[in-house]
Design a protein around this motif. Sequence first.
Motif, PDB file in Angstrom:
ATOM      1  N   TRP A  76      49.972  40.119  30.776  1.00 45.80           N
ATOM      2  CA  TRP A  76      49.476  41.379  31.325  1.00 45.80           C
ATOM      3  C   TRP A  76      48.165  41.695  30.626  1.00 45.80           C
ATOM      4  O   TRP A  76      48.126  41.941  29.429  1.00 45.80           O
ATOM      5  CB  TRP A  76      50.520  42.471  31.077  1.00 45.80           C
ATOM      6  CG  TRP A  76      50.169  43.822  31.606  1.00 45.80           C
ATOM      7  CD1 TRP A  76      49.097  44.161  32.378  1.00 45.80           C
ATOM      8  CD2 TRP A  76      50.900  45.031  31.412  1.00 45.80           C
ATOM      9  NE1 TRP A  76      49.108  45.498  32.679  1.00 45.80           N
ATOM     10  CE2 TRP A  76      50.219  46.064  32.094  1.00 45.80           C
ATOM     11  CE3 TRP A  76      52.069  45.349  30.731  1.00 45.80           C
ATOM     12  CZ2 TRP A  76      50.658  47.375  32.121  1.00 45.80           C
ATOM     13  CZ3 TRP A  76      52.505  46.655  30.757  1.00 45.80           C
ATOM     14  CH2 TRP A  76      51.816  47.651  31.443  1.00 45.80           C
ATOM     15  N   ARG A  78      43.595  42.703  31.429  1.00 45.66           N
ATOM     16  CA  ARG A  78      42.534  43.108  32.363  1.00 45.66           C
ATOM     17  C   ARG A  78      41.429  42.060  32.338  1.00 45.66           C
ATOM     18  O   ARG A  78      40.974  41.640  31.278  1.00 45.66           O
ATOM     19  CB  ARG A  78      41.981  44.478  31.953  1.00 45.66           C
ATOM     20  CG  ARG A  78      40.775  44.946  32.767  1.00 45.66           C
ATOM     21  CD  ARG A  78      40.486  46.413  32.446  1.00 45.66           C
ATOM     22  NE  ARG A  78      40.303  46.631  31.025  1.00 45.66           N
ATOM     23  CZ  ARG A  78      39.119  46.790  30.431  1.00 45.66           C
ATOM     24  NH1 ARG A  78      38.003  46.755  31.134  1.00 45.66           N
ATOM     25  NH2 ARG A  78      39.041  47.013  29.127  1.00 45.66           N
ATOM     26  N   TYR A  79      40.996  41.656  33.520  1.00 43.38           N
ATOM     27  CA  TYR A  79      39.903  40.694  33.651  1.00 43.38           C
ATOM     28  C   TYR A  79      38.743  41.340  34.394  1.00 43.38           C
ATOM     29  O   TYR A  79      38.898  41.787  35.534  1.00 43.38           O
ATOM     30  CB  TYR A  79      40.380  39.434  34.385  1.00 43.38           C
ATOM     31  CG  TYR A  79      41.316  38.606  33.549  1.00 43.38           C
ATOM     32  CD1 TYR A  79      40.822  37.620  32.696  1.00 43.38           C
ATOM     33  CD2 TYR A  79      42.692  38.836  33.568  1.00 43.38           C
ATOM     34  CE1 TYR A  79      41.679  36.869  31.903  1.00 43.38           C
ATOM     35  CE2 TYR A  79      43.556  38.093  32.779  1.00 43.38           C
ATOM     36  CZ  TYR A  79      43.045  37.107  31.951  1.00 43.38           C
ATOM     37  OH  TYR A  79      43.887  36.375  31.155  1.00 43.38           O
ATOM     38  N   THR A 102      50.399  35.389  40.394  1.00 43.77           N
ATOM     39  CA  THR A 102      49.547  36.394  39.762  1.00 43.77           C
ATOM     40  C   THR A 102      49.481  37.628  40.637  1.00 43.77           C
ATOM     41  O   THR A 102      49.365  37.519  41.864  1.00 43.77           O
ATOM     42  CB  THR A 102      48.121  35.830  39.568  1.00 43.77           C
ATOM     43  OG1 THR A 102      48.185  34.617  38.832  1.00 43.77           O
ATOM     44  CG2 THR A 102      47.230  36.822  38.844  1.00 43.77           C
ATOM     45  N   HIS A 104      47.124  40.921  41.167  1.00 42.05           N
ATOM     46  CA  HIS A 104      45.855  41.585  40.870  1.00 42.05           C
ATOM     47  C   HIS A 104      45.903  43.038  41.326  1.00 42.05           C
ATOM     48  O   HIS A 104      46.133  43.309  42.512  1.00 42.05           O
ATOM     49  CB  HIS A 104      44.704  40.878  41.609  1.00 42.05           C
ATOM     50  CG  HIS A 104      44.170  39.678  40.919  1.00 42.05           C
ATOM     51  ND1 HIS A 104      43.408  38.718  41.563  1.00 42.05           N
ATOM     52  CD2 HIS A 104      44.256  39.265  39.625  1.00 42.05           C
ATOM     53  CE1 HIS A 104      43.054  37.775  40.699  1.00 42.05           C
ATOM     54  NE2 HIS A 104      43.556  38.080  39.527  1.00 42.05           N
ATOM     55  N   TRP A 106      43.336  45.900  41.723  1.00 38.10           N
ATOM     56  CA  TRP A 106      41.883  46.015  41.724  1.00 38.10           C
ATOM     57  C   TRP A 106      41.405  47.441  41.541  1.00 38.10           C
ATOM     58  O   TRP A 106      41.905  48.360  42.188  1.00 38.10           O
ATOM     59  CB  TRP A 106      41.314  45.443  43.022  1.00 38.10           C
ATOM     60  CG  TRP A 106      41.428  43.951  43.061  1.00 38.10           C
ATOM     61  CD1 TRP A 106      42.327  43.207  43.783  1.00 38.10           C
ATOM     62  CD2 TRP A 106      40.647  43.020  42.315  1.00 38.10           C
ATOM     63  NE1 TRP A 106      42.155  41.873  43.525  1.00 38.10           N
ATOM     64  CE2 TRP A 106      41.120  41.725  42.640  1.00 38.10           C
ATOM     65  CE3 TRP A 106      39.590  43.151  41.418  1.00 38.10           C
ATOM     66  CZ2 TRP A 106      40.569  40.574  42.092  1.00 38.10           C
ATOM     67  CZ3 TRP A 106      39.046  41.999  40.868  1.00 38.10           C
ATOM     68  CH2 TRP A 106      39.527  40.738  41.205  1.00 38.10           C
ATOM     69  N   TYR A 172      36.948  44.952  38.194  1.00 43.70           N
ATOM     70  CA  TYR A 172      37.943  44.285  37.354  1.00 43.70           C
ATOM     71  C   TYR A 172      39.315  44.386  37.990  1.00 43.70           C
ATOM     72  O   TYR A 172      39.552  45.195  38.899  1.00 43.70           O
ATOM     73  CB  TYR A 172      37.973  44.895  35.948  1.00 43.70           C
ATOM     74  CG  TYR A 172      38.467  46.329  35.860  1.00 43.70           C
ATOM     75  CD1 TYR A 172      39.834  46.612  35.788  1.00 43.70           C
ATOM     76  CD2 TYR A 172      37.581  47.396  35.833  1.00 43.70           C
ATOM     77  CE1 TYR A 172      40.298  47.918  35.693  1.00 43.70           C
ATOM     78  CE2 TYR A 172      38.027  48.703  35.740  1.00 43.70           C
ATOM     79  CZ  TYR A 172      39.387  48.961  35.668  1.00 43.70           C
ATOM     80  OH  TYR A 172      39.837  50.267  35.588  1.00 43.70           O
ATOM     81  N   ALA A 173      40.206  43.541  37.484  1.00 43.16           N
ATOM     82  CA  ALA A 173      41.593  43.538  37.959  1.00 43.16           C
ATOM     83  C   ALA A 173      42.538  43.607  36.769  1.00 43.16           C
ATOM     84  O   ALA A 173      42.430  42.798  35.840  1.00 43.16           O
ATOM     85  CB  ALA A 173      41.889  42.278  38.769  1.00 43.16           C
ATOM     86  N   THR A 175      45.881  42.522  35.571  1.00 43.03           N
ATOM     87  CA  THR A 175      46.494  41.282  36.043  1.00 43.03           C
ATOM     88  C   THR A 175      47.848  41.037  35.392  1.00 43.03           C
ATOM     89  O   THR A 175      47.982  41.119  34.175  1.00 43.03           O
ATOM     90  CB  THR A 175      45.551  40.098  35.739  1.00 43.03           C
ATOM     91  OG1 THR A 175      44.280  40.355  36.353  1.00 43.03           O
ATOM     92  CG2 THR A 175      46.126  38.799  36.236  1.00 43.03           C
ATOM     93  N   LEU A 177      51.070  38.147  35.293  1.00 42.28           N
ATOM     94  CA  LEU A 177      51.495  36.794  35.626  1.00 42.28           C
ATOM     95  C   LEU A 177      53.000  36.685  35.501  1.00 42.28           C
ATOM     96  O   LEU A 177      53.584  37.057  34.472  1.00 42.28           O
ATOM     97  CB  LEU A 177      50.833  35.764  34.702  1.00 42.28           C
ATOM     98  CG  LEU A 177      49.581  35.064  35.247  1.00 42.28           C
ATOM     99  CD1 LEU A 177      48.441  36.050  35.362  1.00 42.28           C
ATOM    100  CD2 LEU A 177      49.188  33.900  34.370  1.00 42.28           C
TER     101      LEU A 177
END
Length: 226
Positions: A76, A78-79, A102, A104, A106, A172-173, A175, A177
């Motif tokens: 978990w 942020r990208y 995954t 996302h 947004w 950014y997202a 995120t 997994l």
Amino acid sequence: MASTTFTLDVAMRSLLEKGFFDLNDSTVGDRVLDMEKQGFPYLTEYGMDFCKQFAFDERIRSILEASLERCSLGHWLRYEDFPGHVECFRRGGPKAGCRVLTVHLWAKGSRVEYYTLSHLHDLMTTKGRRSLYEIPQSELDRVGSRPEVKEFPDGGLVILDARLGFQIEKGYAITFLFATDEVIANWAKMTLPYSVGLEQKVKNLEILSANIGLNFKFEGSGSTER
């Protein structure tokens, strides 16, 4: 919460064929903005409520259970935008199989390119600057993978195969997994500071699905692993 009617069959077909499914949920942006204003407090009671609302959304759970059967939330983060770099979380194409999905979330104003069909090919990759794999454009061209551009003026919610290439051009997202048991066994656990309230929030997540676990461990008094 959904802005359009959700059909599991349609979601599964899109995920298998294109590598991702857009849930067309414009309500996400406001909650992501609130998380940003709070300073992204992931490992808190507030963060667990956020996780429950989105990562464990009923629609997301149904896709996870249909795709992975048994899995756990293992990552978990942020990208942010990274123009000019096509990335993926997992490589290996058909040999690797669909073992990681995954989610996302947004932020408002985000723009991303999802490289359709890239999850179905064993592409040459390099290790990226932010611990993801990067896919050269030449490899995408070789297999005929073309980008599908998604704009999220109000935010959005997308689930994708972790083998799929994507390029965050703007925004950014947040995120999440989810990985199958054999994959998650090799991942480090996410550490939570122990408190009675946080432990209860985690238990509230655990009861949502018998097939979706949590790769958490508590640190401090009363700590246990999940």
